[in-house]
Design a protein around this motif. Structure first.
Motif, PDB file in Angstrom:
ATOM      1  N   SER A  34       0.810  -1.212   0.000  1.00  0.00           N
ATOM      2  CA  SER A  34       0.000   0.000   0.000  1.00  0.00           C
ATOM      3  C   SER A  34       0.846   1.266   0.000  1.00  0.00           C
ATOM      4  CB  SER A  34      -0.913   0.022   1.229  1.00  0.00           C
ATOM      5  OG  SER A  34      -0.143  -0.065   2.422  1.00  0.00           O
ATOM      6  N   GLU A  35       2.109   1.163   0.397  1.00  0.00           N
ATOM      7  CA  GLU A  35       2.972   2.339   0.474  1.00  0.00           C
ATOM      8  C   GLU A  35       3.370   2.806  -0.932  1.00  0.00           C
ATOM      9  OE1 GLU A  35       4.370   4.012   3.722  1.00  0.00           O
ATOM     10  OE2 GLU A  35       2.298   3.350   3.573  1.00  0.00           O
ATOM     11  N   PRO A  36       3.124   4.075  -1.272  1.00  0.00           N
ATOM     12  CA  PRO A  36       3.454   4.564  -2.618  1.00  0.00           C
ATOM     13  C   PRO A  36       4.924   4.398  -2.976  1.00  0.00           C
ATOM     14  CG  PRO A  36       2.065   6.135  -1.452  1.00  0.00           C
ATOM     15  CD  PRO A  36       2.467   5.093  -0.452  1.00  0.00           C
ATOM     16  N   SER A  37       5.814   4.552  -1.988  1.00  0.00           N
ATOM     17  CA  SER A  37       7.244   4.422  -2.280  1.00  0.00           C
ATOM     18  C   SER A  37       7.591   2.997  -2.684  1.00  0.00           C
ATOM     19  CB  SER A  37       8.073   4.845  -1.064  1.00  0.00           C
ATOM     20  OG  SER A  37       7.645   4.158   0.101  1.00  0.00           O
ATOM     21  N   ASN A  38       6.982   2.009  -2.039  1.00  0.00           N
ATOM     22  CA  ASN A  38       7.264   0.616  -2.394  1.00  0.00           C
ATOM     23  C   ASN A  38       6.638   0.236  -3.735  1.00  0.00           C
ATOM     24  OD1 ASN A  38       8.793   0.211  -0.102  1.00  0.00           O
ATOM     25  ND2 ASN A  38       7.053  -0.477   1.124  1.00  0.00           N
ATOM     26  N   ALA A  39       5.464   0.802  -4.010  1.00  0.00           N
ATOM     27  CA  ALA A  39       4.845   0.584  -5.322  1.00  0.00           C
ATOM     28  C   ALA A  39       5.731   1.159  -6.425  1.00  0.00           C
ATOM     29  CB  ALA A  39       3.463   1.221  -5.358  1.00  0.00           C
ATOM     30  N   ASN A  40       6.253   2.347  -6.196  1.00  0.00           N
ATOM     31  CA  ASN A  40       7.148   2.981  -7.161  1.00  0.00           C
ATOM     32  C   ASN A  40       8.412   2.149  -7.337  1.00  0.00           C
ATOM     33  OD1 ASN A  40       9.577   4.718  -7.801  1.00  0.00           O
ATOM     34  ND2 ASN A  40       7.993   6.253  -8.134  1.00  0.00           N
ATOM     35  N   TYR A  41       8.967   1.677  -6.244  1.00  0.00           N
ATOM     36  CA  TYR A  41      10.219   0.917  -6.285  1.00  0.00           C
ATOM     37  C   TYR A  41      10.107  -0.320  -7.163  1.00  0.00           C
ATOM     38  CZ  TYR A  41      14.377  -1.481  -4.442  1.00  0.00           C
ATOM     39  OH  TYR A  41      15.592  -2.119  -4.308  1.00  0.00           O
ATOM     40  N   LEU A  42       8.962  -0.996  -7.102  1.00  0.00           N
ATOM     41  CA  LEU A  42       8.813  -2.250  -7.833  1.00  0.00           C
ATOM     42  C   LEU A  42       8.218  -2.095  -9.223  1.00  0.00           C
ATOM     43  CD1 LEU A  42       7.721  -4.781  -5.084  1.00  0.00           C
ATOM     44  CD2 LEU A  42       9.962  -4.471  -6.111  1.00  0.00           C
ATOM     45  N   THR A  43       7.537  -0.978  -9.483  1.00  0.00           N
ATOM     46  CA  THR A  43       6.865  -0.830 -10.783  1.00  0.00           C
ATOM     47  C   THR A  43       7.218   0.459 -11.517  1.00  0.00           C
ATOM     48  OG1 THR A  43       4.896   0.337  -9.960  1.00  0.00           O
ATOM     49  CG2 THR A  43       4.876  -2.079  -9.829  1.00  0.00           C
ATOM     50  N   GLY A  44       7.660   1.484 -10.790  1.00  0.00           N
ATOM     51  CA  GLY A  44       7.882   2.793 -11.386  1.00  0.00           C
ATOM     52  C   GLY A  44       6.679   3.715 -11.263  1.00  0.00           C
ATOM     53  N   TYR A  45       5.559   3.214 -10.759  1.00  0.00           N
ATOM     54  CA  TYR A  45       4.323   4.016 -10.726  1.00  0.00           C
ATOM     55  C   TYR A  45       4.522   5.309  -9.961  1.00  0.00           C
ATOM     56  CZ  TYR A  45      -0.428   5.565  -9.993  1.00  0.00           C
ATOM     57  OH  TYR A  45      -1.574   6.331  -9.967  1.00  0.00           O
ATOM     58  N   ASP A  46       4.099   6.426 -10.605  1.00  0.00           N
ATOM     59  CA  ASP A  46       4.258   7.738  -9.988  1.00  0.00           C
ATOM     60  C   ASP A  46       3.097   8.638 -10.373  1.00  0.00           C
ATOM     61  OD1 ASP A  46       5.298   9.903  -8.620  1.00  0.00           O
ATOM     62  OD2 ASP A  46       6.602  10.520 -10.280  1.00  0.00           O
ATOM     63  N   ALA A  47       2.244   8.913  -9.407  1.00  0.00           N
ATOM     64  CA  ALA A  47       1.159   9.870  -9.574  1.00  0.00           C
ATOM     65  C   ALA A  47       0.676  10.261  -8.184  1.00  0.00           C
ATOM     66  CB  ALA A  47       0.005   9.279 -10.390  1.00  0.00           C
ATOM     67  N   TYR A  48       0.078  11.441  -8.086  1.00  0.00           N
ATOM     68  CA  TYR A  48      -0.431  11.884  -6.796  1.00  0.00           C
ATOM     69  C   TYR A  48      -1.840  11.328  -6.623  1.00  0.00           C
ATOM     70  CZ  TYR A  48      -0.448  14.840  -2.647  1.00  0.00           C
ATOM     71  OH  TYR A  48      -0.459  15.279  -1.346  1.00  0.00           O
ATOM     72  N   SER A  49      -1.902  10.027  -6.398  1.00  0.00           N
ATOM     73  CA  SER A  49      -3.184   9.328  -6.359  1.00  0.00           C
ATOM     74  C   SER A  49      -3.377   8.527  -5.084  1.00  0.00           C
ATOM     75  CB  SER A  49      -3.299   8.391  -7.563  1.00  0.00           C
ATOM     76  OG  SER A  49      -2.210   7.480  -7.585  1.00  0.00           O
ATOM     77  N   PHE A  50      -2.443   8.640  -4.150  1.00  0.00           N
ATOM     78  CA  PHE A  50      -2.461   7.793  -2.966  1.00  0.00           C
ATOM     79  C   PHE A  50      -3.437   8.274  -1.896  1.00  0.00           C
ATOM     80  CE2 PHE A  50       1.329  10.416  -3.455  1.00  0.00           C
ATOM     81  CZ  PHE A  50       1.215  11.315  -2.400  1.00  0.00           C
ATOM     82  N   TYR A  51      -4.205   9.313  -2.200  1.00  0.00           N
ATOM     83  CA  TYR A  51      -5.251   9.742  -1.275  1.00  0.00           C
ATOM     84  C   TYR A  51      -6.472   8.836  -1.358  1.00  0.00           C
ATOM     85  CZ  TYR A  51      -7.265  11.865  -5.459  1.00  0.00           C
ATOM     86  OH  TYR A  51      -7.786  12.057  -6.720  1.00  0.00           O
ATOM     87  N   VAL A  52      -6.515   7.970  -2.365  1.00  0.00           N
ATOM     88  CA  VAL A  52      -7.530   6.922  -2.441  1.00  0.00           C
ATOM     89  C   VAL A  52      -6.801   5.572  -2.370  1.00  0.00           C
ATOM     90  CG1 VAL A  52      -9.171   8.295  -3.781  1.00  0.00           C
ATOM     91  CG2 VAL A  52      -7.470   6.898  -4.969  1.00  0.00           C
TER      92      VAL A  52
END
Length: 391
Positions: A34-52
Motif C-alpha cells: 500500500s505504500e506509494p514508495s514501495n509501489a514505485n520501487y517495484l513498478t515505477g508508478y508515480d502519480a499523486y493518487s495515494f489519497y484513495v
C-alpha cells in the motif's frame, strides 16, 4: 504514449527478484503493498493518487506485479510503469469514497491470480494501510491467512543502486540551490512566508540542468523563539535583527529526496552561540569520519556523541536516519537510525541524513549533512559548507 520509466527494466527485475526471495523465506504467497514508495520501487508508478486506496500485488506465481488503483489513474500506470496491460487493474469510480470497498476489488484479483487459500503479507505499519482496509480484506478473503510484512521492501530498498545514487546526487544539488536561495533572501524585514515562497520556487525550478518536484513533507522554517522547535510552521512575520533561522529543506528528484538543514543568523550571533555552532560542526565531522563500511549505525552515533559530550552537550533524539525514495508524509525509510543500540552494519550504497540538530532549552541550531556510504567512507550529497551562515 510516452513512457516515463526512470530505470532500466533489468533494475526492476532485480528488485522484484529480491522481494520474492524474501517472500519465500517468510513463506508468503502474496505481498500487498500500500505504500506509494514501495509501489514505485517495484513498478515505477508515480502519480499523486495515494489519497484513495491503491495496491501493488506481488505474487510468487505471477511474473509481474499487479497495479490496482482508481480508474482515472490507470493512464498514469500505463505511462510510468513497465507493466503489461493485463497487470494494470483500475477499479471503477463507484468504489471511490463510497459505501463500497475497493478492497473487495483487490480481493477478487488476489483470488484470480493465486486462489483463496494463500498466505498474504501486508504493511500493517504503513501510512496508507488503514484499519478499515485490513478489516475489509479479512472479510473478503476469509480462507487466506494474513501476516505482518511491514518494511519487507523497505529493508531491500536500503542499499541503493548506482542509478538511484545518481538521482540522490541530483536531489542534493537541488537542496543546495534551495538553501543558497534562502540565505540570499533572508534579511531584516523580509517576511518568513516570503523566505518559504522563495525556497519552494527553487524546489520546483531545481537547477538549470534539471527540475525538482514536491517533497515528502513541508519545509521547516523555525524562526526566533521557534528555533527550539524542530518542526514549527512559518508565519507572515518579518525577520528581525539578531534572529536565528533554522531551516530544514528537501531536494527531490523523481521521488528521490535529500534532506538538508542549516542555521542562518540575521545579524551577528553572540559569542556563546557561535561557540555552539562550532561544537555542532566539530561533532558532525567526528560522526562523518566514523562512516566506514563494516561499522555499525551505533558506532557512528557514538563518535558524534563523544565529541558533543566533551563540550557538555547531549543530543536526546537520534542522530540520523536512512533516506531515499519517498512520498508524503515522510521520506524516512523506517529502517536504520544512527543511534545507540542500532547494530545495523553500514554498507556501500546506503544513504542517510545525519541530523545533528540540537534543540536546547533556550536555543536551537541545525547544521546537518546528507551522505551516501561508499567503499571507503562517505560521499556528501550536498556541497554547501557545514557552517553557521550570518547575514
Amino acid at each position: 504514449m510516452k513512457q516515463e520509466l526512470r530505470f532500466e527494466r533489468s533494475e526492476f527485475t532485480h528488485r522484484l527478484d529480491a522481494v520474492k526471495k524474501e517472500m519465500k523465506a517468510r513463506s508468503l504467497d502474496v505481498l500487498l503493498l500500500s505504500e506509494p514508495s514501495n509501489a514505485n520501487y517495484l513498478t515505477g508508478y508515480d502519480a499523486y493518487s495515494f489519497y484513495v486506496p491503491q495496491m501493488v500485488v506481488v505474487a510468487l506465481n505471477h511474473n509481474e506485479p499487479v497495479w490496482i488503483g482508481r480508474g482515472q489513474d490507470g493512464i498514469s500506470a500505463s505511462m510510468t510503469t513497465y507493466l503489461s496491460k493485463n497487470n494494470i487493474r483500475p477499479f471503477p469510480d463507484v468504489f471511490v469514497q463510497s459505501a463500497l470497498s475497493p478492497y473487495d476489488f483487490v480481493a477478487e484479483i488476489v483470488k484470480e491470480i493465486c486462489g483463496e487459500r494463500v498466505r498474504i503479507g501486508v504493511e500493517m505499519g504503513g501510512y496508507y494501510y488503514s484499519a478499515r482496509a485490513h478489516a475489509d480484506l479479512l472479510k473478503a478473503l476469509p480462507r487466506a491467512s494474513f501476516t505482518d510484512a511491514d518494511l519487507l521492501v523497505n529493508w531491500i530498498r536500503l542499499v541503493k543502486s548506482p542509478a538511484e545514487i545518481a538521482l540522490m546526487r541530483e536531489a542534493g544539488q537541488i537542496a543546495d540551490a534551495m538553501m543558497y536561495r534562502a540565505i540570499e533572501i533572508a534579511a531584516p524585514g523580509v517576511r518568513e512566508c516570503d523566505v518559504a515562497a522563495a525556497v519552494y520556487h527553487q524546489m520546483m525550478a531545481g537547477t538549470p540542468a534539471f527540475g525538482g518536484s514536491y517533497t515528502c513533507s513541508p519545509i521547516y522554517l523555525c524562526v526566533g523563539e521557534k528555533a527550539i522547535a524542530p518542526h514549527a510552521a512559518w508565519s507572515d512575520d518579518p525577520l528581525e535583527e539578531r534572529t536565528v533561522v533554522n531551516l530544514e529543506l528537501f531536494g527531490n528528484r523523481h521521488r528521490y529526496q535529500v534532506n538538508l538543514a542549516r542555521t542562518i543568523c540575521i545579524g551577528s550571533p553572540s559569542q556563546k552561540y557561535q561557540k555552539l555552532a562550532d561544537v555542532v560542526v566539530e561533532s558532525l565531522e567526528a560522526g562523518l569520519d566514523a562512516v566506514i563500511p563494516g561499522k555499525t549505525a551505533e558506532q557512528v552515533h557514538a563518535a558524534f556523541a563523544r565529541n558533543l559530550a566533551k563540550h557538555g552537550y547531549e543530543k536526546d533524539s537520534r542522530l540520523g536516519y536512512s533516506l531515499g525514495l519517498g512520498y508524503p508524509p515522510a521520506v524516512g525509510e523506517k529502517t536504520v537510525s544512527l543511534r545507540k543500540g542500532d547494530q545495523t552494519v553500514l554498507r556501500p550504497g546506503m544513504c542517510f541524513h545525519m541530523m545533528s540538530g540540537l534543540w536546547l532549552e533556550n536555543e536551537g541550531i541545525t547544521i546537518t549533512q546528507p551522505f551516501v556510504v561508499t567503499e571507503t567512507g562517505y560521499e556528501a550529497l550536498t556541497k554547501i559548507p557545514r557552517q553557521l551562515f550570518i547575514k
